[in-house]
Scaffold this active site. Structure first.
Site, PDB file in Angstrom:
ATOM      1  N   SER A 124      -5.641  11.504   7.388  1.00 10.33           N
ATOM      2  CA  SER A 124      -5.705  11.543   6.179  1.00 10.33           C
ATOM      3  C   SER A 124      -6.774  12.887   5.897  1.00 10.33           C
ATOM      4  O   SER A 124      -5.772  13.611   5.787  1.00 10.33           O
ATOM      5  CB  SER A 124      -5.889  10.993   4.856  1.00 10.33           C
ATOM      6  OG  SER A 124      -4.250  10.433   4.765  1.00 10.33           O
ATOM      7  N   SER A 126       2.822   8.036  -4.383  1.00 10.55           N
ATOM      8  CA  SER A 126       2.811   8.682  -3.022  1.00 10.55           C
ATOM      9  C   SER A 126       1.962   9.777  -2.627  1.00 10.55           C
ATOM     10  O   SER A 126       1.100  10.334  -3.912  1.00 10.55           O
ATOM     11  CB  SER A 126       4.087   9.540  -2.846  1.00 10.55           C
ATOM     12  OG  SER A 126       3.848  10.540  -1.526  1.00 10.55           O
ATOM     13  N   GLN A 138       1.487  12.103  -0.763  1.00 10.15           N
ATOM     14  CA  GLN A 138       1.894  13.392  -0.456  1.00 10.15           C
ATOM     15  C   GLN A 138       2.470  13.476  -1.254  1.00 10.15           C
ATOM     16  O   GLN A 138       2.629  15.082  -0.973  1.00 10.15           O
ATOM     17  CB  GLN A 138       2.995  12.624   1.053  1.00 10.15           C
ATOM     18  CG  GLN A 138       2.164  12.156   2.158  1.00 10.15           C
ATOM     19  CD  GLN A 138       3.205  11.667   3.364  1.00 10.15           C
ATOM     20  OE1 GLN A 138       4.541  11.506   2.930  1.00 10.15           O
ATOM     21  NE2 GLN A 138       2.915  10.868   4.488  1.00 10.15           N
ATOM     22  N   ASP A 147      -0.450   1.733   4.696  1.00 10.06           N
ATOM     23  CA  ASP A 147      -0.190   1.244   6.105  1.00 10.06           C
ATOM     24  C   ASP A 147      -0.668   0.280   7.006  1.00 10.06           C
ATOM     25  O   ASP A 147      -0.172  -0.160   8.226  1.00 10.06           O
ATOM     26  CB  ASP A 147      -0.562   2.179   6.412  1.00 10.06           C
ATOM     27  CG  ASP A 147      -0.117   4.053   6.207  1.00 10.06           C
ATOM     28  OD1 ASP A 147       1.221   3.778   5.859  1.00 10.06           O
ATOM     29  OD2 ASP A 147      -1.116   5.201   6.093  1.00 10.06           O
ATOM     30  N   ARG A 202       9.601   0.416   7.998  1.00  5.05           N
ATOM     31  CA  ARG A 202       8.273  -1.523   8.101  1.00  5.05           C
ATOM     32  C   ARG A 202       8.724  -2.144   7.708  1.00  5.05           C
ATOM     33  O   ARG A 202       8.056  -3.188   8.668  1.00  5.05           O
ATOM     34  CB  ARG A 202       7.028  -0.376   7.885  1.00  5.05           C
ATOM     35  CG  ARG A 202       6.763   0.770   8.441  1.00  5.05           C
ATOM     36  CD  ARG A 202       5.651   0.612   8.668  1.00  5.05           C
ATOM     37  NE  ARG A 202       4.826   2.108   9.348  1.00  5.05           N
ATOM     38  CZ  ARG A 202       4.446   2.681   8.915  1.00  5.05           C
ATOM     39  NH1 ARG A 202       3.071   2.704   7.904  1.00  5.05           N
ATOM     40  NH2 ARG A 202       3.727   3.912   9.881  1.00  5.05           N
TER      41      ARG A 202
END
Ligand code: S3P
Length: 452
Positions: A29, A174, A176, A327, A358
């Site tokens: 990141s 999020s 992002q 993650d 995932r």
């Protein structure tokens, strides 16, 4: 190991004790953001410890295509940025490969420029939802000239003559999505505000402040963060030392917990509290993880992690912890496979839209290796067995997902029978040194000939 069209299977076997002192590559990141903000700022930015994974190198290429000068000089990356507001229209599509962070943050960065930018990616990235970023950009005046059904890549954006500052409440946890709005705000007159009800990794806010942006963060009575950024200010080049990636450290760390007799130290790992959910969870499970030499490194806390093989017990991981370990669930599920009792992981809806689904990929991989688990809509329960008797022997479909690949190679280091993954090539997107580092610690991992 490079990411090309040919799958490269790999297999891991029950290993002898893992030991040594290692460093994992730089945080992904922070690496993406260092290149983006350095490429945008005026003057020189110098970066050490940059993750030289494929994902991050795509971001470097994108910034070069928009006018930044970026080169490696010895151990450093040296950037001469364009100056805020001065990115150039790229001549060719920006290809982000497998990288969601690169693609989504760059959409924000260029979305308020009056220029045409086309975004493309690999098969995994082309399946991932981009509407979550386009939503705010449309409100700021960006036109989406081209998008595949469901707002997927390839996407072409054209920014407005004058972007409108907005107040945007992030609808999912999020970083992002939050970051894309803040970066769009950099080229927008006035104040752009992002309201973040659930805190996610705060690297964008911290690093933009370091580059000189006028940005402030305030919490309201409900605990939501209001992040305000003033557009069109100056950004100035910085010197950045990227700390080790806790999301990469997670793999040798869990491997050491599971392989009997292991004792290893992972040096210089980022300890930002928005990233340490896995360590907390593993400690609750009984893991012996010692945080040594805690120190400040350029505004971020880092530590050396000493890990010894440990007896684990199942726990419930609460949904509010998900953003700080989003993650890490694949490798946590692997650890949970060897814990006494059940581990229940809640609040996993975002796992469905990562490099792969995932949640489904982890459940299928565990089942293929004889591990008892239940996949819910947004939860995963794993019923572990410390002896691991009968575990392994399966082949795991990695679906172009680096973390699925690494998590299941870790599984095979402790199972009775070997674990095979169908493709290890994606590991190069985030952790190119993974194989060497793990085998150097004593892990038995074999790369197989090409499949088919
Ligand atoms: C990232 C944010 C997270 C994470 C990804 C990196 C970032 O994604 O999964 O690996 O650097 O901002 P989301 O924002 O989609 O949760």
């Amino acid at each position: 190991m490079s990411h090309d069209a040919m799958p490269h299977p790999a297999l891991s076997r029950r290993s002898q004790a893992l030991s040594g002192r290692v460093r994992v590559p730089g945080d992904k990141s922070i690496s993406h953001r260092s290149l983006m903000f350095g490429g945008l700022a005026s003057g020189e930015t110098r970066i050490t410890g940059l993750l030289e994974g494929e994902d991050v190198l795509r971001t470097a290429d994108a910034m070069r295509a928009m006018g930044a000068l970026i080169e490696r000089q010895g151990d450093s990356w040296v950037i001469r940025g364009t100056g805020n507001g001065c990115l150039l229209e790229p001549e060719a599509p920006l290809d982000f490969g497998n990288a969601g962070t690169g693609a989504r943050l760059t959409m924000g960065l260029v979305g308020t420029y009056e220029m045409t930018t086309r975004f493309v990616g690999d098969a995994s990235l082309s399946k991932r939802p981009m509407g979550r970023v386009l939503d705010s950009l449309r409100q700021m005046g960006t036109q989406v000239l081209e998008a595949e059904a469901g707002n997927r890549l390839p996407i072409t954006l054209r920014g407005p003559k004058h972007a409108a500052p907005i107040t945007y409440r992030v609808p999912m946890a999020s970083a992002q999505v939050k970051s894309a709005v803040l970066l769009a705000g950099l080229n927008t007159p006035g104040i752009t505000t992002v309201i973040e009800p659930v805190m996610t990794r705060d690297h964008t806010e911290k690093m933009l402040a370091g580059f000189g942006a006028e940005i402030e963060v305030e919490k309201d009575a409900e605990g939501a963060r209001h992040i305000r950024i003033k557009g069109q200010g100056d950004l100035k080049g910085q010197t950045i030392a990227v700390p080790g990636d806790p999301s990469s450290a997670a793999f040798p760390l869990v491997a050491a917990l599971l392989v009997p007799g292991s004792d290893l130290t992972i040096q210089n790992v980022l300890m930002n509290p928005t990233r340490t959910g896995l360590i907390l969870t593993l400690q609750e499970m009984g893991a012996e993880i010692e945080l040594m030499n805690r120190r400040d490194a350029g505004g971020e806390e880092v530590a050396d992690l000493r890990v010894r093989s440990s007896k684990l017990k199942g726990v419930t991981v609460p949904p509010e912890r998900a953003p700080s370990m989003i993650d890490e669930y694949p490798v946590l599920a692997v650890a949970a496979s060897f814990a006494e009792g059940e581990t229940v992981m809640l609040g996993l809806e975002e796992l469905r839209v990562k490099e792969s689904d995932r949640l489904a990929a982890v459940a299928a991989g565990l089942k293929a290796n004889g591990i008892d688990c239940t996949e819910g809509d947004a939860s995963l329960s794993v019923r572990g067995r410390p002896d691991g008797k009968g575990f392994g022997g399966g082949t795991v479909a990695t679906h172009l997902d680096h973390r699925i690949a690494m998590a299941f190679l870790v599984l095979g280091l402790a199972t009775e029978r070997p674990v095979t993954i169908d493709d290890a090539s994606m590991i190069a997107t985030s952790f190119p040194e993974f194989m060497e580092l793990m085998t150097g610690l004593g892990a038995t991992i074999e790369q197989r000939g090409e499949a088919g």
